[in-house]
Design a protein around this motif. Structure first.
Motif, PDB file in Angstrom:
ATOM      1  N   ALA A  30      38.710  -8.779  32.166  1.00 13.01           N
ATOM      2  CA  ALA A  30      38.097  -7.516  31.776  1.00 13.01           C
ATOM      3  C   ALA A  30      37.550  -6.795  32.999  1.00 13.01           C
ATOM      4  CB  ALA A  30      36.989  -7.755  30.755  1.00 13.01           C
ATOM      5  N   GLU A  31      37.087  -7.563  33.976  1.00 18.23           N
ATOM      6  CA  GLU A  31      36.548  -6.956  35.195  1.00 18.23           C
ATOM      7  C   GLU A  31      37.650  -6.417  36.089  1.00 18.23           C
ATOM      8  OE1 GLU A  31      33.307  -7.354  37.002  1.00 18.23           O
ATOM      9  OE2 GLU A  31      32.298  -7.708  35.103  1.00 18.23           O
ATOM     10  N   HIS A  42      26.293 -24.275  33.781  1.00 14.01           N
ATOM     11  CA  HIS A  42      26.218 -23.123  34.671  1.00 14.01           C
ATOM     12  C   HIS A  42      26.640 -21.868  33.918  1.00 14.01           C
ATOM     13  CE1 HIS A  42      30.482 -24.065  34.861  1.00 14.01           C
ATOM     14  NE2 HIS A  42      30.656 -22.801  35.184  1.00 14.01           N
ATOM     15  N   ALA A  83      25.504 -10.851  36.840  1.00 11.49           N
ATOM     16  CA  ALA A  83      26.745 -11.250  37.498  1.00 11.49           C
ATOM     17  C   ALA A  83      27.791 -11.758  36.524  1.00 11.49           C
ATOM     18  CB  ALA A  83      26.452 -12.337  38.536  1.00 11.49           C
ATOM     19  N   VAL A  84      27.375 -12.091  35.311  1.00  9.18           N
ATOM     20  CA  VAL A  84      28.338 -12.659  34.364  1.00  9.18           C
ATOM     21  C   VAL A  84      29.361 -11.605  33.977  1.00  9.18           C
ATOM     22  CG1 VAL A  84      28.616 -13.661  32.074  1.00  9.18           C
ATOM     23  CG2 VAL A  84      26.622 -14.233  33.454  1.00  9.18           C
ATOM     24  N   PRO A  85      30.644 -11.910  34.179  1.00 10.39           N
ATOM     25  CA  PRO A  85      31.638 -10.919  33.774  1.00 10.39           C
ATOM     26  C   PRO A  85      31.678 -10.800  32.256  1.00 10.39           C
ATOM     27  CG  PRO A  85      32.716 -12.876  34.652  1.00 10.39           C
ATOM     28  CD  PRO A  85      31.252 -13.100  34.758  1.00 10.39           C
ATOM     29  N   VAL A  86      31.713  -9.580  31.782  1.00 14.96           N
ATOM     30  CA  VAL A  86      31.638  -9.357  30.342  1.00 14.96           C
ATOM     31  C   VAL A  86      33.019  -8.962  29.839  1.00 14.96           C
ATOM     32  CG1 VAL A  86      30.767  -7.739  28.646  1.00 14.96           C
ATOM     33  CG2 VAL A  86      29.208  -8.756  30.305  1.00 14.96           C
ATOM     34  N   PRO A  87      33.480  -9.586  28.771  1.00 12.21           N
ATOM     35  CA  PRO A  87      34.827  -9.275  28.293  1.00 12.21           C
ATOM     36  C   PRO A  87      34.862  -7.963  27.539  1.00 12.21           C
ATOM     37  CG  PRO A  87      33.848 -10.960  26.924  1.00 12.21           C
ATOM     38  CD  PRO A  87      32.865 -10.657  28.003  1.00 12.21           C
ATOM     39  N   LEU A 107      27.638 -12.614  26.253  1.00 10.43           N
ATOM     40  CA  LEU A 107      26.294 -12.151  26.607  1.00 10.43           C
ATOM     41  C   LEU A 107      26.084 -10.699  26.208  1.00 10.43           C
ATOM     42  CD1 LEU A 107      25.352 -13.582  30.094  1.00 10.43           C
ATOM     43  CD2 LEU A 107      24.534 -14.243  27.835  1.00 10.43           C
ATOM     44  N   ARG A 151      23.956  -7.232  42.747  1.00 10.30           N
ATOM     45  CA  ARG A 151      24.823  -8.117  43.506  1.00 10.30           C
ATOM     46  C   ARG A 151      24.000  -8.864  44.539  1.00 10.30           C
ATOM     47  NH1 ARG A 151      27.848  -8.188  40.037  1.00 10.30           N
ATOM     48  NH2 ARG A 151      29.975  -7.406  39.987  1.00 10.30           N
ATOM     49  N   ARG A 201      24.842  -3.243  37.988  1.00 12.03           N
ATOM     50  CA  ARG A 201      25.004  -4.581  38.515  1.00 12.03           C
ATOM     51  C   ARG A 201      23.977  -4.863  39.595  1.00 12.03           C
ATOM     52  NH1 ARG A 201      30.497  -5.977  37.500  1.00 12.03           N
ATOM     53  NH2 ARG A 201      31.590  -4.090  36.924  1.00 12.03           N
ATOM     54  N   LEU A 243      26.196 -19.130  31.555  1.00 16.24           N
ATOM     55  CA  LEU A 243      25.023 -18.549  30.906  1.00 16.24           C
ATOM     56  C   LEU A 243      25.277 -18.203  29.450  1.00 16.24           C
ATOM     57  CD1 LEU A 243      24.500 -16.757  34.107  1.00 16.24           C
ATOM     58  CD2 LEU A 243      22.467 -17.542  32.927  1.00 16.24           C
ATOM     59  N   SER A 244      26.522 -17.862  29.112  1.00 17.19           N
ATOM     60  CA  SER A 244      26.792 -17.517  27.707  1.00 17.19           C
ATOM     61  C   SER A 244      26.683 -18.756  26.834  1.00 17.19           C
ATOM     62  CB  SER A 244      28.176 -16.904  27.556  1.00 17.19           C
ATOM     63  OG  SER A 244      28.619 -16.332  28.740  1.00 17.19           O
ATOM     64  N   VAL A 245      27.215 -19.864  27.334  1.00 15.24           N
ATOM     65  CA  VAL A 245      27.127 -21.110  26.568  1.00 15.24           C
ATOM     66  C   VAL A 245      25.670 -21.510  26.385  1.00 15.24           C
ATOM     67  CG1 VAL A 245      27.602 -23.582  26.682  1.00 15.24           C
ATOM     68  CG2 VAL A 245      29.412 -21.949  27.206  1.00 15.24           C
ATOM     69  N   ALA A 263      19.585 -11.322  38.206  1.00 20.45           N
ATOM     70  CA  ALA A 263      20.797 -11.286  39.008  1.00 20.45           C
ATOM     71  C   ALA A 263      21.878 -12.152  38.377  1.00 20.45           C
ATOM     72  CB  ALA A 263      20.496 -11.771  40.425  1.00 20.45           C
ATOM     73  N   LEU A 264      21.489 -13.326  37.915  1.00 19.74           N
ATOM     74  CA  LEU A 264      22.454 -14.215  37.275  1.00 19.74           C
ATOM     75  C   LEU A 264      23.087 -13.535  36.069  1.00 19.74           C
ATOM     76  CD1 LEU A 264      20.974 -17.834  36.970  1.00 19.74           C
ATOM     77  CD2 LEU A 264      22.942 -17.097  38.289  1.00 19.74           C
ATOM     78  N   LEU A 265      22.235 -12.962  35.227  1.00 19.68           N
ATOM     79  CA  LEU A 265      22.732 -12.342  34.004  1.00 19.68           C
ATOM     80  C   LEU A 265      23.655 -11.177  34.325  1.00 19.68           C
ATOM     81  CD1 LEU A 265      19.487 -12.451  31.868  1.00 19.68           C
ATOM     82  CD2 LEU A 265      21.606 -13.711  31.487  1.00 19.68           C
ATOM     83  N   PHE A 288      41.329  -5.375  24.462  1.00 20.73           N
ATOM     84  CA  PHE A 288      39.952  -5.692  24.100  1.00 20.73           C
ATOM     85  C   PHE A 288      39.460  -4.886  22.899  1.00 20.73           C
ATOM     86  CE2 PHE A 288      39.775  -7.601  28.332  1.00 20.73           C
ATOM     87  CZ  PHE A 288      39.153  -8.790  28.014  1.00 20.73           C
ATOM     88  N   ARG A 297      28.568  -0.387  34.219  1.00 20.75           N
ATOM     89  CA  ARG A 297      27.562  -1.445  34.148  1.00 20.75           C
ATOM     90  C   ARG A 297      26.637  -1.361  35.342  1.00 20.75           C
ATOM     91  NH1 ARG A 297      29.643  -7.253  33.919  1.00 20.75           N
ATOM     92  NH2 ARG A 297      27.495  -7.936  33.737  1.00 20.75           N
TER      93      ARG A 297
END
Lengths: 358, 357, 336
Positions: free
Chosen positions: B237-238, A229, A273-277, B279, A289, A287, A231-233, A269-271, B261, A285
């Motif tokens: 981060a969010e 589940h 929603a991924v929180p980005v560090p 990503l 939703r 978004r 997406l980054s992996v 939408a999936l992409l 960060f 961003r």
């Protein structure tokens, strides 16, 4: 987009080979019964007719939210679950409805790695027994005996041969997952189906296991179907990615295309929603939703399954099921209003090496 | 109780005077005696948090981040855990306070959201009744009023048709709705401190995004202090204004989110940042994992607990093998517990770590 | 729910038919397979001084010469619509549910059963209340004070309780309380509740306690394990995090969840006991179903055995059904 993006494996460089795994119209319905006579009144349409192929040496990532049918798909590929309909052709053989006995020789070629390294290893068996089990079950003779083979495997997955006589509880989560991988590798399978192989692991350990999976793929020429589940992996590990929603594949294509130019709104939408560090992007961003939760697979929406949550949905989405259409080389999506295809469907030209499946 | 005063004497004022910060945790230690030895889950942790701010506590399993949150709420039973140090909440010290007093604060002044909303809600009681229960412990109101409040809360956290869903059981909710209901329950008494322990780990990405938005909105509305505990750097981060990175029961780095960060200084933080596939960057050919596994909390490595896994251990040897590093301020508000020289750390970050992220 | 109950009742009827067939087969088919003919069978029921005529009459009366399926059919017919028995000059009517007449003393089985059920029921329900209260409270306390002196003492006693057989604890208590300390100078003699409730209770105390001791020990262990598991659940932590009093946490959240499975086991145990607490009844010479069936087995008194087996099966099946429905009511996650 270049050819190397699509399929970096040398095996595909020459004449197109038949895919290792070919799935057509695969379906799994779990019946729901009610009443005195247990009439079937409906079904959970866990997987509702999906098609995809996996070439030898390639990694296909299956992503989607819980309940989208990705795990059921994986279990059908390894025949832990009996398909309701459709066809699974593995290495030229139809394995859709093989009996347990007929399936047995094929188990050497198709192996599974499970999510939870805590519950998928028998706590009463030593590591040697667990990893050596496939040899015994398949009565495979090894050159220097099973023990030696198991120790070689342990070493190969980054454990020590001295771990042979230890029990699973003596290991950390990451090490247990390595044991699970060693067991899957024992018979030199062609295909490994990995269901959430790293999601139970700590971040720092995830990277170790992902690297290990990639190394093993290069070394043994493995083909992976990775179900996850995260997406980054999936982006990191996959050559091609299939996005599932409510039992359907809504988009499938080369990794880079799917992640950079997604066609299906659900993928976008999936992409998004991924929180980005990255704190610097927090406030600016863009978004998307999605509201609410995916509908129930018992009573999925008609036509396009995503129309109930889609911001682009129009009348046609509620009445006409969108077919999987190729919008870019090798990238197909089931959407009437694709995100990144202003020119409409892609006309296969000479530059495409990915043969359309249908 | 005798507090062992150890070497960590940091910048946090050691005097026992009442602090000015809303939440001030000083030298918190939570140890569990077991048959195998003393498990030092939290071992000398100090931090502060103000109203309206969000602190992210980041660490892997066994780093002590969840134990810390339960310790603040006083949820470790006295006879099993040995707790020392001080937890000041709005001018009141909680570690030494009577369990009955802490109980009255729990749920009212400080509330918690748990990781898995399915197992965290009682399966036999209706969602509404569980919220009503939380509200009525601390408020003298009739059942009818409490129910109205529960419906209100469910509506506020975005549950459709709250007046009907209030009578559903937890298993009839989806994962995201359960977490919303859990949040409604935690917020029912307007807590000033909200602790969220892995609030989105059990949820799907699209639902996770909704919940993160919700926490953010509610925080600005209630102006509460929020502690988010997670292993997911994306989530902090969010949400977080400040970040505390924990390893083996101790804080190893602390600073503003932006600072951590963009200019992290602890090798463990570097490891976390570089081991996750991202990503928002081009795909790397290879991830850079942290070698080895998290340490046992019974036999924490000598010296810097991270040294067996540290890529730069030799650079500060032999101190790193023998001496526990203390949290030291390297720039205003940014503290790091590492033996490497600050200049050396900045060089390594700029030359070896950041380019690979 | 209704559909579930209907389905279960249908299954129950089928199960009862199978049970009756098997019991029937054991008593009628097995002797025949072993080579007995109908004369020899009849001889068993005539007793000493049998003449050719009395054997013939008995064969006739019991229809021993009919094919087995016919005999079985008559048995079923008796239960459903009643039966008639031909004793030469007079014909005895046996109204439904008719389990026939005792081969040995010619009493109607139904009347015997009705006579004995109150004894067994008194024993079973009384003991059940004792062990439920005793076992569960000890189990809960043990779980809450895990590792304490109380916990260890209680669990050692419970271990003894589940290991010692009834005829040992029963005889020991009789020897001590009834004969040595003369608390029950005349031993235990069943007095119907309707005759004198005080005497009824007085005479049943020893059997109740003896039977309850065994089950209480079992329940204490079960409850403790279930409670320990529940108190580690996340929702208990949530309940504490809400600021609930520990008492509320234990009672409303902990016990509610941990006692639900106990309650279902309880239902099954009571159902089983209602079919006859054989050991307790024989130890204390209580004239219950257990005694009746033991005597009947030794006396080859098929109608009684069949009757008791059917009644016991009905109790067990009913208990099962009640437990399932109860569980669905207590645990909202269970859908029938």
């Amino acid at each position: 987009m270049t050819i190397s993006d699509v399929s970096p494996r040398p095996a595909d460089a020459g004449a197109p080979r038949p895919p290792l795994l070919e799935v057509t119209g695969l379906t799994k319905h779990f019946p729901i019964t009610r009443g005195v006579l247990r009439r079937q009144i409906g079904a959970v349409k866990a997987v509702d007719g999906i098609d995809f192929t996996v070439a030898a040496g390639e990694t296909l990532g299956l992503v989607g939210e819980s309940g989208c049918g990705k795990t059921t798909t994986g279990r059908m590929l390894t025949r832990l679950e009996e398909p309701t309909g459709g066809r699974i052709v593995f290495d030229g053989r139809d394995i859709t409805h093989l009996s347990v006995a007929r399936m047995r020789p094929l188990r050497r070629d198709v192996q599974m790695v499970f999510q939870d390294p805590y519950s998928s290893l028998n706590p009463r068996h030593t590591v040697g027994t667990i990893v050596g089990a496939p040899y015994r079950l398949q009565s495979v003779k090894t050159e220097h005996g099973t023990k030696r083979a198991v120790q070689d495997l342990l070493e190969r997955v980054g454990l020590s041969p001295e771990h042979y006589n230890r029990y699973p509880h003596e290991f950390s989560g990451g090490q247990r997952q390595r044991i699970g991988i060693a067991r899957a590798l024992a018979l030199r399978p062609k295909l490994i189906v990995a269901d959430e192989p790293v999601s139970a692991l700590d971040v720092s350990i995830q990277a170790q296991v992902i690297n290990l999976l990639e190394d093993l793929q290069d070394e043994f020429g493995l083909t992976y179907v990775v179900i996850a589940h995260d997406l980054s992996v999936v982006r990191h590990i996959s050559d091609r990615v299939a996005v599932m929603y409510l039992g359907h594949i809504v988009e499938i294509g080369p990794r880079q295309a799917v992640y950079e130019k997604p066609q299906h709104p659900y993928t976008s939408a999936l992409l998004s929603a991924v929180p980005v560090p990255d704190v610097t992007r927090r406030d600016n961003r863009e978004r998307i939703r999605l509201q609410g939760d995916p509908p129930s697979p018992i009573d999925p929406p008609p036509a396009c399954p995503f129309h109930t949550r889609c911001w682009k949905a129009q009348e046609v989405c509620r009445t006409v099921t969108p077919p999987l259409v190729e919008f870019a080389p090798g990238q197909r999506a089931a959407c009437h209003f694709p995100e990144n295809a202003p020119d409409g469907p892609y006309e296969p030209g000479t530059d495409s090496i990915v043969a359309p499946a249908s | 109780m005798n507090r062992p005063v150890e070497e960590w004497a940091s910048l946090v004022p050691m005097e026992d005077d009442a602090p000015t910060a809303f939440l001030d945790v000083r030298d918190l230690r939570i140890h569990f005696p077991t048959d195998d030895g003393l498990v030092k889950s939290v071992d000398g942790l100090s931090f502060t948090l103000e109203r309206g701010r969000t602190l992210g506590i980041v660490g892997e399993s066994g780093s002590g981040k969840s134990v810390t949150s339960l310790g603040i709420l006083g949820l470790h039973k006295g006879q099993h855990a040995r707790i020392s140090g001080q937890v000041w909440l709005d001018g009141e010290e909680l570690v030494g306070a009577s369990p009955e007093h802490v109980r009255r604060l729990r749920g009212k002044k400080m509330a918690m959201i748990f990781q898995d909303p399915l197992s965290a809600m009682h399966p036999f009681y209706k969602v509404g009744d569980q919220i009503v229960e939380a509200y009525r412990v601390h408020n003298e109101v009739s059942k009818k009023q409490a129910r109205k409040h529960a419906i209100d809360m469910l509506g506020r956290v975005g549950i459709p048709q709250p007046s009907e869903r209030v009578d559903d059981y937890p298993h009839q909710f989806s994962g995201g709705m359960r977490q919303r209901a859990m949040i409604a329950m935690a917020l029912s008494c307007d807590p000033e401190l909200l602790i969220a322990d892995e609030p989105t780990t059990a949820l799907d990405v699209t639902v996770q995004a909704q919940i993160l938005d919700l926490v953010r909105e509610l925080q600005s509305e209630f102006n509460s202090a929020v502690m988010v505990i997670t292993h997911d750097l994306g989530v902090v981060a969010e949400l977080a204004d400040d970040i505390l990175v924990m390893y083996a029961g101790k804080a190893v780095e602390q600073g503003s989110a932006r600072e951590l960060f963009t200019a992290a200084e602890h090798p463990y933080t570097w490891g976390l940042l570089s081991s996750m596939p991202r990503l928002d960057r081009d795909r790397q050919d290879r991830l850079v994992p942290i070698a080895g596994s998290p340490p046992s909390l019974i036999n924490v490595p000598e010296g810097c607990a991270f040294h067996p896994r540290c890529r730069f251990c030799e650079l500060s040897a032999p101190r790193s093998l023998t001496e526990v590093p203390v949290m030291t301020e390297t720039s205003p508000g940014h503290r790091v517990a590492c033996h490497l020289e600050p200049a050396e750390r900045r060089r390594l970050w700029a030359e070896e770590v950041q380019p690979l992220l | 729910m209704a559909a579930f109950i209907v389905r279960r009742l249908l299954a129950a009827v089928i199960l009862l038919v199978v049970v009756s067939m098997m019991t029937f087969a054991i008593f009628f088919l097995v002797p025949r397979l072993a080579g007995m003919n109908s004369d020899q069978l009849a001889l068993r029921y005539v007793g000493r001084g049998a003449t050719a005529e009395s054997i013939e009459a008995t064969k006739e009366r019991l229809h021993l010469d009919d094919p087995l399926p016919v005999q079985y059919g008559r048995f079923v017919q008796g239960i459903v619509v009643g039966d008639e028995f031909n004793y030469g000059p007079e014909v005895v009517k046996c109204p439904p549910p008719c389990f026939g007449y005792s081969f040995r003393n010619s009493q109607p089985v139904t009347a015997l059963l009705i006579d004995r059920i109150p004894v067994t029921a008194s024993l079973a329900f009384g003991a059940a209340i004792l062990w439920l209260i005793g076992g569960v409270s000890v189990g809960v306390l043990s779980a809450l004070r895990r590792g304490s002196v109380f916990d260890r003492a209680a669990m050692s006693t419970a271990l003894a309780g589940v290991s010692l057989p009834i005829y040992f604890t029963g005889l020991l208590s009789l020897a001590l309380f009834a004969y040595h300390w003369k608390l029950w100078p005349n031993g235990v003699n069943y007095v119907p509740f309707t005759t004198n409730p005080l005497d009824w209770a007085y005479n049943l105390i020893l059997p109740w306690v003896t039977l309850a001791f065994l089950y209480a020990a079992l329940y204490a262990r079960l409850t403790r394990a279930s409670m320990l598991e529940t108190m580690n659940e996340d929702y208990i932590r949530t309940a504490r995090a809400k600021g609930l009093r520990e008492r509320t946490v234990v009672v409303r959240h902990g016990m509610r969840a941990s006692l639900t499975p106990i309650l279902t086991i309880f239902g099954l145990d009571v159902g089983l006991l209602l079919g006859g607490a054989v050991l307790t009844e024989s130890t204390f010479s209580l004239p219950g179903l257990g005694q009746l069936v033991v005597d009947a087995v030794f006396g080859n008194d098929l109608p009684i055995v069949l009757g008791v087996v059917m009644v016991a099966s009905v109790f067990v099946i009913l208990a099962n059904l009640i437990v399932d429905v109860l569980y669905a009511t207590l645990d909202p996650r269970v859908r029938l």
